[in-house]
Design a protein around this motif. Structure first.
Motif, PDB file in Angstrom:
ATOM      1  N   GLU A 148       0.800  -1.367   0.282  1.00 43.59           N
ATOM      2  CA  GLU A 148       0.412  -0.212   0.374  1.00 43.59           C
ATOM      3  C   GLU A 148       0.655   1.176   0.051  1.00 43.59           C
ATOM      4  OE1 GLU A 148      -3.394  -0.033  -0.245  1.00 43.59           O
ATOM      5  OE2 GLU A 148      -2.772  -2.525  -0.890  1.00 43.59           O
ATOM      6  N   LEU A 149       1.808   1.148   0.362  1.00 39.93           N
ATOM      7  CA  LEU A 149       3.230   2.423   0.508  1.00 39.93           C
ATOM      8  C   LEU A 149       3.377   2.821  -0.593  1.00 39.93           C
ATOM      9  CD1 LEU A 149       3.785   4.175   3.317  1.00 39.93           C
ATOM     10  CD2 LEU A 149       5.868   2.949   3.228  1.00 39.93           C
ATOM     11  N   TYR A 150       4.040   1.442  -1.193  1.00 40.93           N
ATOM     12  CA  TYR A 150       4.197   1.501  -2.308  1.00 40.93           C
ATOM     13  C   TYR A 150       3.403   2.284  -4.047  1.00 40.93           C
ATOM     14  CZ  TYR A 150       8.626  -0.731  -2.559  1.00 40.93           C
ATOM     15  OH  TYR A 150      10.186  -1.314  -2.084  1.00 40.93           O
ATOM     16  N   SER A 151       1.749   1.685  -2.981  1.00 42.84           N
ATOM     17  CA  SER A 151       0.960   2.461  -4.618  1.00 42.84           C
ATOM     18  C   SER A 151       0.754   3.893  -4.008  1.00 42.84           C
ATOM     19  CB  SER A 151      -0.124   1.379  -4.092  1.00 42.84           C
ATOM     20  OG  SER A 151      -0.946   2.180  -2.801  1.00 42.84           O
ATOM     21  N   LEU A 152       1.084   4.394  -3.131  1.00 41.09           N
ATOM     22  CA  LEU A 152       1.012   6.666  -2.481  1.00 41.09           C
ATOM     23  C   LEU A 152       2.489   6.470  -3.090  1.00 41.09           C
ATOM     24  CD1 LEU A 152      -0.322   5.962   0.665  1.00 41.09           C
ATOM     25  CD2 LEU A 152      -1.915   6.357  -1.405  1.00 41.09           C
ATOM     26  N   SER A 153       3.513   6.471  -3.696  1.00 41.40           N
ATOM     27  CA  SER A 153       4.751   6.488  -3.984  1.00 41.40           C
ATOM     28  C   SER A 153       4.482   6.699  -5.753  1.00 41.40           C
ATOM     29  CB  SER A 153       5.968   5.382  -4.071  1.00 41.40           C
ATOM     30  OG  SER A 153       5.819   5.549  -2.207  1.00 41.40           O
ATOM     31  N   THR A 154       3.799   7.261  -6.082  1.00 37.89           N
ATOM     32  CA  THR A 154       3.537   7.468  -7.714  1.00 37.89           C
ATOM     33  C   THR A 154       3.763   8.652  -8.161  1.00 37.89           C
ATOM     34  OG1 THR A 154       1.440   7.669  -7.572  1.00 37.89           O
ATOM     35  CG2 THR A 154       1.589   5.754  -7.607  1.00 37.89           C
ATOM     36  N   ASN A 155       3.745   8.880  -9.103  1.00 41.25           N
ATOM     37  CA  ASN A 155       4.144  10.117 -10.264  1.00 41.25           C
ATOM     38  C   ASN A 155       5.204  10.811  -9.773  1.00 41.25           C
ATOM     39  OD1 ASN A 155       1.141  10.533 -10.628  1.00 41.25           O
ATOM     40  ND2 ASN A 155       1.006  11.584  -8.845  1.00 41.25           N
ATOM     41  N   ASN A 156       6.183  10.507 -10.209  1.00 38.57           N
ATOM     42  CA  ASN A 156       7.745  10.155  -9.550  1.00 38.57           C
ATOM     43  C   ASN A 156       7.938  10.384  -8.456  1.00 38.57           C
ATOM     44  OD1 ASN A 156       8.568   9.631 -12.223  1.00 38.57           O
ATOM     45  ND2 ASN A 156       7.890  11.260 -12.867  1.00 38.57           N
ATOM     46  N   ASN A 157       7.323  10.544  -7.166  1.00 41.81           N
ATOM     47  CA  ASN A 157       7.322  11.419  -6.026  1.00 41.81           C
ATOM     48  C   ASN A 157       8.573  10.666  -5.627  1.00 41.81           C
ATOM     49  OD1 ASN A 157       7.993  12.007  -3.335  1.00 41.81           O
ATOM     50  ND2 ASN A 157       5.267  12.348  -3.295  1.00 41.81           N
ATOM     51  N   PHE A 158      10.138  10.578  -5.960  1.00 41.43           N
ATOM     52  CA  PHE A 158      10.979   9.836  -5.456  1.00 41.43           C
ATOM     53  C   PHE A 158      11.877  10.416  -4.040  1.00 41.43           C
ATOM     54  CE2 PHE A 158      12.440  11.676  -9.725  1.00 41.43           C
ATOM     55  CZ  PHE A 158      12.340  10.385 -10.120  1.00 41.43           C
ATOM     56  N   TYR A 159      11.221  11.109  -2.915  1.00 40.62           N
ATOM     57  CA  TYR A 159      10.863  11.134  -1.747  1.00 40.62           C
ATOM     58  C   TYR A 159      10.209   9.741  -1.293  1.00 40.62           C
ATOM     59  CZ  TYR A 159       9.465  12.249   3.052  1.00 40.62           C
ATOM     60  OH  TYR A 159       8.855  12.651   3.960  1.00 40.62           O
ATOM     61  N   ARG A 160       8.695   9.712  -1.569  1.00 42.36           N
ATOM     62  CA  ARG A 160       8.180   9.000  -1.206  1.00 42.36           C
ATOM     63  C   ARG A 160       8.355   7.315  -1.782  1.00 42.36           C
ATOM     64  NH1 ARG A 160       1.520  10.658  -1.506  1.00 42.36           N
ATOM     65  NH2 ARG A 160       1.200  12.364  -0.522  1.00 42.36           N
ATOM     66  N   LEU A 161       9.257   6.867  -2.689  1.00 38.94           N
ATOM     67  CA  LEU A 161       9.377   5.552  -3.187  1.00 38.94           C
ATOM     68  C   LEU A 161      10.377   5.408  -2.560  1.00 38.94           C
ATOM     69  CD1 LEU A 161       9.505   3.611  -5.478  1.00 38.94           C
ATOM     70  CD2 LEU A 161      11.132   5.312  -7.061  1.00 38.94           C
ATOM     71  N   GLY A 162      11.295   7.102  -2.283  1.00 43.53           N
ATOM     72  CA  GLY A 162      13.178   6.288  -1.309  1.00 43.53           C
ATOM     73  C   GLY A 162      12.562   5.610  -0.071  1.00 43.53           C
ATOM     74  N   ARG A 163      11.618   6.116   1.025  1.00 43.09           N
ATOM     75  CA  ARG A 163      11.367   5.640   1.878  1.00 43.09           C
ATOM     76  C   ARG A 163      10.668   4.698   1.539  1.00 43.09           C
ATOM     77  NH1 ARG A 163       7.987  10.704   5.694  1.00 43.09           N
ATOM     78  NH2 ARG A 163       7.910   8.704   6.677  1.00 43.09           N
ATOM     79  N   SER A 164      10.250   4.639   0.499  1.00 44.09           N
ATOM     80  CA  SER A 164       9.212   2.976   0.847  1.00 44.09           C
ATOM     81  C   SER A 164      10.269   1.959   0.451  1.00 44.09           C
ATOM     82  CB  SER A 164       7.594   3.187  -0.385  1.00 44.09           C
ATOM     83  OG  SER A 164       7.273   3.793   0.200  1.00 44.09           O
ATOM     84  N   GLN A 165      11.352   2.033  -0.563  1.00 45.21           N
ATOM     85  CA  GLN A 165      12.683   0.631  -0.564  1.00 45.21           C
ATOM     86  C   GLN A 165      12.997   0.721   1.048  1.00 45.21           C
ATOM     87  OE1 GLN A 165      13.725   3.631  -3.813  1.00 45.21           O
ATOM     88  NE2 GLN A 165      13.366   1.923  -5.226  1.00 45.21           N
ATOM     89  N   MET A 166      13.288   2.015   1.078  1.00 48.30           N
ATOM     90  CA  MET A 166      14.375   1.800   2.208  1.00 48.30           C
ATOM     91  C   MET A 166      14.015   0.773   3.518  1.00 48.30           C
ATOM     92  SD  MET A 166      16.450   4.486   5.276  1.00 48.30           S
ATOM     93  CE  MET A 166      15.218   4.951   4.804  1.00 48.30           C
ATOM     94  N   LEU A 167      12.263   1.064   3.353  1.00 46.66           N
ATOM     95  CA  LEU A 167      11.894   0.401   4.876  1.00 46.66           C
ATOM     96  C   LEU A 167      11.456  -1.293   3.880  1.00 46.66           C
ATOM     97  CD1 LEU A 167       9.633   0.271   7.390  1.00 46.66           C
ATOM     98  CD2 LEU A 167       8.022   1.458   6.394  1.00 46.66           C
ATOM     99  N   ASP A 168      11.609  -1.371   2.674  1.00 44.41           N
ATOM    100  CA  ASP A 168      11.715  -2.755   2.519  1.00 44.41           C
ATOM    101  C   ASP A 168      12.643  -3.001   2.418  1.00 44.41           C
ATOM    102  OD1 ASP A 168      10.551  -4.532   1.171  1.00 44.41           O
ATOM    103  OD2 ASP A 168      10.435  -3.910  -1.281  1.00 44.41           O
ATOM    104  N   GLY A 169      13.594  -2.807   2.878  1.00 45.42           N
ATOM    105  CA  GLY A 169      14.965  -3.147   3.148  1.00 45.42           C
ATOM    106  C   GLY A 169      15.216  -3.475   4.264  1.00 45.42           C
TER     107      GLY A 169
END
Length: 323
Positions: free
Chosen positions: A102-123
């Protein structure tokens, strides 16, 4: 088995929390002869920039986060989801992964800040499962994303987490490269909180390499900054770590003084989890060095009661083994 508050490995604490450190082959012989110390790491596996730890999102708070998630705007939902994932990654991995999607799904439209947070939390989820290759890949991916976003906090957190990951794998040289890179970046930004956390994690790294005097130097640098920014919780954790280093240096009066400082601060804050390790550590000193078994038992029992209340299974086992 002296517990010096926290980091993480076998059950890891993510930020300001207590959990056992992993034992590497390099330290095995040393630890056969000396108590096992559990040192407190700062900014460990930070998945959200609010410095949420595994234990910092409680069962009571999770309901509030769910409410925000269902009723809040897009930005509020993202923040709430991050806290929900942090909570579940130590409680139920499947649930954590569900909310992470769900967190990844909110990381759209080239929002790199959100995408990075999702990837790090995934890690961090893979990191907590000791799946280091997957965690390493995700941390590096998140690091590239944060560079695109020009987000210094995200870069700091990725550098820190990579340093801790390599430390747990026994690659101290690479761990040092990332942790000192993190320190230089925090210093360039003038962020005293991040600088203090970086000093602390470098101290942990030096501790695992048995460079106790150097570790003590970095812990004291971190402590001075924690006092300056009035971070009482961080100050208590530093006193715990400093006490542990003094134990290895056989400065036993300083050991008890440091642990009692940590305990007093946690009691003043009514920080229950933070009290468990100092109680245990004080018990160890009375048992191992003072042969005051009545005092030792009292402190072990106080530690156990707290660990029972907060559901710390590993801590309970350690306390019961000494009692």
């Amino acid at each position: 088995m002296l517990q010096i508050h926290s980091p993480k490995k076998r059950q890891r604490c993510l930020d300001y929390s207590s959990c056992p450190i992993g034992i590497t082959p390099e330290t095995h012989n040393l630890l056969k002869m000396k108590p096992i110390l559990q040192l407190s790491r700062f900014m460990l596996l930070v998945g959200c920039f609010l410095l949420l730890t595994i234990s910092s999102v409680s069962g009571n708070e999770i309901d509030s986060l769910r409410t925000i998630y269902t009723r809040g705007d897009d930005s509020a939902k993202f923040e709430a989801l991050g806290g929900i994932v942090v909570y579940y990654r130590n409680v139920n991995i499947d649930s954590a992964k569900f909310y992470l999607k769900e967190l990844y799904s909110l990381s759209t439209n080239n929002n790199f800040y959100r995408l990075g947070r999702s990837q790090m939390l995934d890690g961090t989820i893979y990191h907590l499962q000791n799946l280091y290759d997957s965690a390493e890949m995700l941390y590096h991916t998140a690091l590239k994303t944060f560079y695109k976003a020009e987000n210094s906090k995200g870069i700091n957190s990725c550098l820190n987490n990579l340093g801790l990951l390599y430390q747990e794998r026994g690659d101290y040289k690479k761990a040092g490269e990332y942790l000192f890179h993190n320190l230089r970046l925090a210093d360039s930004l003038g962020d005293k909180d991040k600088i203090s956390d970086a000093y602390s994690n470098i101290g942990i790294l030096l501790y695992w390499q048995e460079q106790f005097e150097e570790a003590l130097k970095y812990f004291n640098l971190s402590l001075a900054l924690k006092k300056e920014i009035n971070d009482k919780q961080g100050e208590a954790l530093l006193y715990n770590n400093i006490g542990g280093i003094h134990y290895y240096l056989e400065n036993y009066d300083s050991v008890l003084d440091s642990f009692k400082h940590a305990l007093a601060i946690c009691q003043e804050m009514n920080y229950l989890r933070g009290q468990a390790a100092p109680y245990f550590n004080i018990g160890e000193v009375y048992f191992e060095k003072k042969q005051d078994y009545k005092s030792a038992l009292y402190h072990y029992k106080k530690s156990y009661d707290i660990q029972l209340k907060i559901g710390d299974i590993n801590g309970q086992a350690a306390s019961l083994s000494r009692m």
